[in-house]
Design a protein around this motif. Structure first.
Motif, short mmCIF file in Angstrom:
data_model
loop_
_atom_site.label_atom_id
_atom_site.label_comp_id
_atom_site.label_asym_id
_atom_site.label_seq_id
_atom_site.Cartn_x
_atom_site.Cartn_y
_atom_site.Cartn_z
N ALA A 68 0.84 -1.19 0.00
CA ALA A 68 0.00 0.00 0.00
C ALA A 68 0.88 1.24 0.00
O ALA A 68 1.96 1.25 0.61
CB ALA A 68 -0.92 0.00 1.22
N GLU A 69 0.41 2.28 -0.68
CA GLU A 69 1.15 3.54 -0.73
C GLU A 69 0.28 4.66 -0.18
O GLU A 69 -0.92 4.73 -0.48
CB GLU A 69 1.55 3.86 -2.17
N THR A 70 0.93 5.53 0.59
CA THR A 70 0.21 6.69 1.13
C THR A 70 0.08 7.81 0.10
O THR A 70 -0.82 8.64 0.21
CB THR A 70 0.92 7.22 2.38
N HIS A 71 0.97 7.84 -0.90
CA HIS A 71 0.91 8.87 -1.94
C HIS A 71 1.96 8.56 -3.00
O HIS A 71 2.73 7.61 -2.85
CB HIS A 71 1.14 10.27 -1.35
N ILE A 72 1.97 9.35 -4.06
CA ILE A 72 3.00 9.20 -5.10
C ILE A 72 4.27 9.87 -4.57
O ILE A 72 4.33 11.09 -4.45
CB ILE A 72 2.55 9.84 -6.42
N HIS A 73 5.27 9.08 -4.28
CA HIS A 73 6.46 9.57 -3.59
C HIS A 73 7.35 10.41 -4.51
O HIS A 73 7.44 10.17 -5.72
CB HIS A 73 7.26 8.41 -3.03
N ALA A 74 8.05 11.37 -3.89
CA ALA A 74 8.96 12.24 -4.65
C ALA A 74 10.42 12.03 -4.29
O ALA A 74 11.30 12.55 -4.97
CB ALA A 74 8.60 13.72 -4.40
N ASP A 75 10.70 11.27 -3.23
CA ASP A 75 12.07 11.22 -2.73
C ASP A 75 12.71 9.83 -2.83
O ASP A 75 13.88 9.68 -2.48
CB ASP A 75 12.13 11.71 -1.29
N PHE A 76 11.97 8.84 -3.30
CA PHE A 76 12.56 7.51 -3.51
C PHE A 76 11.68 6.75 -4.49
O PHE A 76 10.50 7.09 -4.68
CB PHE A 76 12.70 6.74 -2.19
N VAL A 77 12.25 5.73 -5.11
CA VAL A 77 11.48 4.88 -6.01
C VAL A 77 10.71 3.86 -5.18
O VAL A 77 11.30 3.11 -4.40
CB VAL A 77 12.38 4.17 -7.03
N SER A 78 9.42 3.82 -5.37
CA SER A 78 8.58 2.87 -4.64
C SER A 78 8.86 1.44 -5.07
O SER A 78 9.13 1.17 -6.24
CB SER A 78 7.11 3.21 -4.88
N GLY A 79 8.75 0.52 -4.11
CA GLY A 79 8.90 -0.90 -4.42
C GLY A 79 7.59 -1.62 -4.67
O GLY A 79 7.57 -2.84 -4.85
#
Length: 490
Positions: free
Chosen positions: A67-78
């Motif tokens: 699950a993701e809390t938002h579209i991240h800006a500081d790392f690549v999501s796994g």
């Protein structure tokens, strides 16, 4: 890895919890599993899945969801990697406007979430709470351990909404992605989201997405978890204040966002590349390295300690010591369109690879043994100086002192006659620097200035020195200090 909690009731095991920390990015992720069913979910997974895989194997869990809390800006999501490698179901926000919708959902098991939605992983319940402000699509997850018989929630995964001592900055979309007007809009949304957050029970544990050192806020606490009640009592952003006063305070003195944040937003929105187990060659001879250095699309970085680099390095290489600040400055200073050749000790290569890939720097052509330097006919060097040596030189007309710290650091106090060129802007502003003067570079403690010194040498500035003791050493040596606003640049 930070901690492990197993909650029990009447001798039976029901919910498993473990948190993970990437210290270079100050990023937190979390695994929650139902002991009864063996199903596990990871909240805001990092790109390197190794820690989660190891935990799942050890505990006998199946990585069923991310699950993701938002579209991240500081790392690549796994998250996409988990879906590809393990068939994990994805739980993603469907809040916000069309500008911030996930674009890689085709062919995957994806659950798009709105405020108030509830989903289960085994006997563990997650309730979605829309918490815009940092980004329009931001959501939080309220956890209740139904398997233990609990009817009350235990905690909330806040992502970049509420941190320990701070809240998420709303200006990243405007500063990093150039979406004009979003900072003011985000500040208003953050204020409204906080009013909802303050209605939650005081006992709820707060599990944030970042800790001290992240650029996603300005005044993080160093403790990794908190509670709603504690934050209501101590977090500046949760104090009673007018909406206008909150706007002003929230947007004031935010640190400069690293340049790679705009890249990460696009990568995580469109879908990161799925990594394969490719072997990267380890080069041990200078002739092999020269083949890469002769290519215009290759950047050579040297990850050795800055003192070793200063004592001798190959012309044109950039020093990014493999320390806690490595990943942040690699993302800020390296060209994503270039291929990398990385000088590093062999035992560090896999760790460095993971660090680079964590921010999407996937184009690694080769790792290079530091022993190749012994084959070079001549090496470049630069001089490290202390504060006393700088005091002898700093006011001379043939010396140009460069302060590479962030704006807030400069405003709080700087060396008279120094010139402010923040490290992240140094390459772009190199054309403003005098060619006929000695350049002396400094930061707070000597780490960032060593990177800056190497960058200037690679750009062709040869008469350059590094203040090894930094601004801290300057103050301790009794050097004069002045305060002031941003220096006007030509």
């Amino acid at each position: 890895m930070m901690d492990k909690w197993i909650f029990s009731r009447n001798g039976g095991r029901h919910m498993f919890f473990r948190s993970y920390a990437d210290e270079q990015l100050s990023q937190y992720s979390y695994m929650i599993a139902c002991q009864k069913t063996g199903e596990a979910i990871v909240i805001d997974p990092a790109r390197d899945l190794t820690p989660y895989i190891e935990t799942a194997r050890k505990e006998g869990f199946r990585l069923m969801a991310a699950a993701e809390t938002h579209i991240h800006a500081d790392f690549v999501s796994g998250a996409r990697q988990m879906a590809s490698d393990y068939g994990a179901a994805l739980y993603l926000s469907n809040e916000g406007d069309e500008e911030w919708k996930y674009e890689f959902t085709d062919g995957l098991s994806v659950n798009l979430l709105k405020d108030g939605d509830v989903f289960m992983v085994g006997k563990v319940e997650f309730k979605v709470m829309h918490t815009p402000g940092h980004t329009p699509e931001s959501i939080s997850f309220i956890l209740t351990d139904r398997g233990s018989g609990s009817a009350v929630p235990m905690g909330i995964f806040t992502g970049d909404f509420v941190f320990v001592g701070d809240v998420g900055r709303p200006d990243l979309l405007e500063k990093a992605v150039q979406l004009q007007g979003t900072a003011e809009t985000g500040a208003g949304q953050m204020y409204d989201s906080i009013q909802v957050f303050k209605q939650l029970p005081d006992h709820l544990i707060v599990w944030p997405g970042h800790g001290a050192g992240s650029a996603c806020g300005k005044s993080f606490g160093a403790v990794p978890i908190s509670t709603v009640g504690y934050e209501k009592a101590n977090n500046w952003a949760l104090k009673e204040m007018s909406k206008e006063g909150f706007h002003e305070e929230l947007l004031k003195d935010q640190p400069e966002p690293p340049a790679y944040f705009s890249v990460m937003k696009k990568v995580n929105k469109g879908g990161p590349n799925v990594l394969a187990n490719e072997t990267i060659p380890y080069v041990e001879h200078l002739t092999d390295l020269r083949a890469y250095m002769n290519r215009s699309d290759v950047t050579v970085i040297d990850t050795r300690d800055s003192r070793e680099f200063a004592a001798g390095h190959l012309k044109g290489t950039i020093n990014l010591p493999y320390t806690r600040i490595f990943t942040n400055w690699a993302g800020w200073l390296l060209d994503y369109e270039h291929t990398l050749a990385v000088i590093a000790a062999e035992e560090q290569t896999e760790s460095i690879r993971r660090s680079l890939q964590s921010i999407g720097l996937d184009r690694i052509a080769a790792f290079v043994s530091p022993s190749v330097l012994k084959e070079a006919d001549a090496l470049e060097k630069y001089r490290n100086i202390d504060a006393e040596r700088l005091k002898e030189q700093y006011s001379k007309e043939d010396v140009y002192v460069i302060d590479v710290r962030q704006q807030r650091e400069w405003d709080e106090g700087h060396i008279p006659t120094a010139h402010h060129h923040m490290l992240g802007d140094l390459e772009e502003e190199a054309g403003q620097l005098p060619k006929d003067k000695k350049l002396i570079v400094h930061c707070q403690t000597g780490a960032r200035s060593a990177i800056g010194t190497s960058l200037l040498q690679a750009k062709g500035f040869k008469n350059v020195e590094n203040l090894l003791t930094g601004f801290d050493g300057w103050e301790k040596a009794g050097g004069p200090v002045e305060q002031g606003d941003k220096e006007e640049k030509k």
